[in-house]
Design a protein around this motif. Structure first.
Motif, short mmCIF file in Angstrom:
data_model
loop_
_atom_site.label_atom_id
_atom_site.label_comp_id
_atom_site.label_asym_id
_atom_site.label_seq_id
_atom_site.Cartn_x
_atom_site.Cartn_y
_atom_site.Cartn_z
N SER A 153 -15.91 -1.81 -6.94
CA SER A 153 -17.61 -1.93 -7.83
C SER A 153 -16.89 -3.28 -7.60
CB SER A 153 -17.20 -0.95 -8.98
OG SER A 153 -16.14 -1.47 -9.11
N GLU B 27 -17.62 -3.95 -11.46
CA GLU B 27 -16.02 -4.48 -12.44
C GLU B 27 -14.95 -4.32 -11.71
OE1 GLU B 27 -16.39 -0.87 -13.63
OE2 GLU B 27 -14.77 -0.90 -15.89
N MET B 28 -14.31 -3.66 -10.70
CA MET B 28 -13.17 -4.33 -10.20
C MET B 28 -13.00 -5.32 -10.06
SD MET B 28 -12.13 -1.63 -10.66
CE MET B 28 -12.39 0.57 -10.71
N LYS C 219 -11.84 -1.15 2.09
CA LYS C 219 -11.75 -0.13 3.15
C LYS C 219 -12.89 0.66 3.45
CE LYS C 219 -7.03 0.41 1.87
NZ LYS C 219 -6.12 1.14 0.76
N PRO C 220 -13.57 1.14 4.75
CA PRO C 220 -12.50 0.41 5.57
C PRO C 220 -13.03 -1.38 5.91
CG PRO C 220 -14.78 1.72 6.52
CD PRO C 220 -14.57 2.09 5.02
N ASN D 216 -4.80 0.85 -5.94
CA ASN D 216 -4.46 2.71 -6.47
C ASN D 216 -3.04 2.91 -5.83
OD1 ASN D 216 -6.90 3.35 -8.23
ND2 ASN D 216 -7.94 4.13 -6.13
N ASP E 34 0.90 -1.57 -0.35
CA ASP E 34 -0.18 0.15 0.37
C ASP E 34 1.00 1.03 -0.21
OD1 ASP E 34 -3.32 0.69 1.03
OD2 ASP E 34 -1.54 2.41 0.74
N ASP E 35 0.68 2.14 -0.85
CA ASP E 35 1.34 2.92 -1.38
C ASP E 35 1.22 4.71 0.62
OD1 ASP E 35 -1.00 3.90 -1.78
OD2 ASP E 35 -0.85 5.81 -2.67
N SER E 36 0.71 3.58 1.52
CA SER E 36 0.14 4.20 2.80
C SER E 36 1.14 4.33 3.06
CB SER E 36 -1.50 4.83 3.12
OG SER E 36 -1.69 5.71 4.33
N LYS E 37 2.28 4.21 4.36
CA LYS E 37 1.97 3.68 5.23
C LYS E 37 1.36 3.56 6.56
CE LYS E 37 5.47 6.55 8.41
NZ LYS E 37 6.60 6.73 8.91
N VAL E 38 0.33 4.57 6.93
CA VAL E 38 -0.60 4.63 7.37
C VAL E 38 -1.52 3.68 7.86
CG1 VAL E 38 -2.67 5.73 8.27
CG2 VAL E 38 -0.09 7.40 8.48
N MET E 39 -1.91 3.34 6.63
CA MET E 39 -2.66 2.16 6.03
C MET E 39 -2.36 1.05 6.72
SD MET E 39 -5.60 1.56 5.63
CE MET E 39 -6.26 2.59 5.03
N ILE F 157 -1.97 0.36 9.73
CA ILE F 157 -3.58 -0.05 10.49
C ILE F 157 -3.82 -1.63 9.37
CG2 ILE F 157 -5.94 0.50 9.40
CD1 ILE F 157 -5.21 3.58 9.98
N THR G 24 -10.26 0.52 -1.69
CA THR G 24 -11.49 1.03 -1.78
C THR G 24 -12.27 1.09 -3.14
OG1 THR G 24 -10.32 3.50 -2.55
CG2 THR G 24 -10.73 3.19 -0.30
N GLU G 25 -11.85 0.41 -3.52
CA GLU G 25 -12.28 -0.15 -4.42
C GLU G 25 -12.80 -1.49 -4.90
OE1 GLU G 25 -12.11 2.19 -8.10
OE2 GLU G 25 -10.41 3.04 -7.60
#
Lengths: 120, 147
Positions: A86, A88-89, A104-105, A56, A7-12, A15, A83-84
């Protein structure tokens, strides 16, 4: 069990790890990567039992990484935490070989269900 | 044309603040733009084009980030606050995206902080906006849409 959290977020990432520990996977070894390119490097460095992928991300995003892995014949259990969510995803993720997609969440219970889907 | 209302925008943010921060959001006053502010933004592309923006005083962004990370606000580096605030914007945008028509994609988060800031969204206009508060900290959530 070695888990790779991408994940590009260290915070995420922190978590996700916190949630996995709450879900009962506190004995796992956690490796981290900030994008698909770093994930490929981490895969080369050691045996990964399961990879949790964000969708993403900059540089090489999760779905592009998954599709490249499939094209290259790389066998590694993985699923999306994103968060994706749908239809389709989900279809695209499944077609690329993902074993689950956690939105997410998320909760510890959602992680447990996902790991069960992955046979872990 | 989106049918998302300010009430649904507030509900989306409330879902995230409740589940990730254990904070209940309620209607609140408009955050003063005069002080140091944090703005997090996610662009939406595809069948529906626009953006989701969350904005609050930097002191509030620090408190929200600390709650997300379950740590003390004073111990957070600025990069951690920016990272956490961007993820909050991403999570709210994910909730909004599920209510939009057609196939859409979210961008990676953009976070800026400074004084007397507003974001220009190009050809987008404000579709709806809601002013909220959580544990005394103001938060404004805005949905932009391209005509």
């Amino acid at each position: 069990m070695k888990l790779l959290i991408v994940d590009d977020s260290k915070v995420m990432r922190s978590i996700i790890i916190r949630t996995l520990k709450a879900a009962g996977y506190g004995d796992a070894v956690f490796a981290e990567a900030g994008n698909g390119i770093e994930a490929l490097k981490a895969m080369r460095e050691g045996a990964i039992d399961l990879m949790l992928l964000d969708w993403n991300m900059p540089d090489l995003n999760g779905i592009d990484l998954a599709e490249k892995m499939k094209a290259a014949g790389i066998k590694l259990k993985f699923g999306f935490v994103t968060t994706e969510t749908s239809d389709e995803m989900r279809k695209r993720a499944t077609a690329a070989g993902a074993l689950f997609l956690v939105g997410k969440p998320f909760t510890p219970e959602a992680m447990q269900a996902a790991f069960a889907q992955a046979g872990l | 044309m989106t049918t998302i209302t300010a009430t649904e925008l507030a509900r989306s943010a409330g879902t995230i603040w409740s589940s990730m921060l254990n904070i209940d959001l309620a209607p609140g006053a408009i955050a003063s733009p005069d002080g140091q502010m944090h703005i997090g933004c996610i662009n939406i592309s595809g069948a529906w084009v626009g953006a989701v923006e969350i904005a609050c005083p930097t002191s509030a962004a620090r408190e929200f980030s600390a709650r997300m990370l379950q740590t003390d606000a004073a111990s957070l580096a600025e990069g951690d606050v920016n990272d956490a605030f961007g993820e909050l914007a991403n999570l709210v945008a994910g909730q909004i995206k599920s209510q939009l028509p057609g196939s859409t994609q979210l961008s990676v988060p953009m976070v800026v902080n400074g004084q007397q800031m507003t974001l220009s969204m190009g050809r987008c206009r404000v579709a709806c906006r809601t002013d909220l508060a959580g544990e005394g900290h103001p938060l404004t959530v805005t949905l932009y849409a391209q005509d």
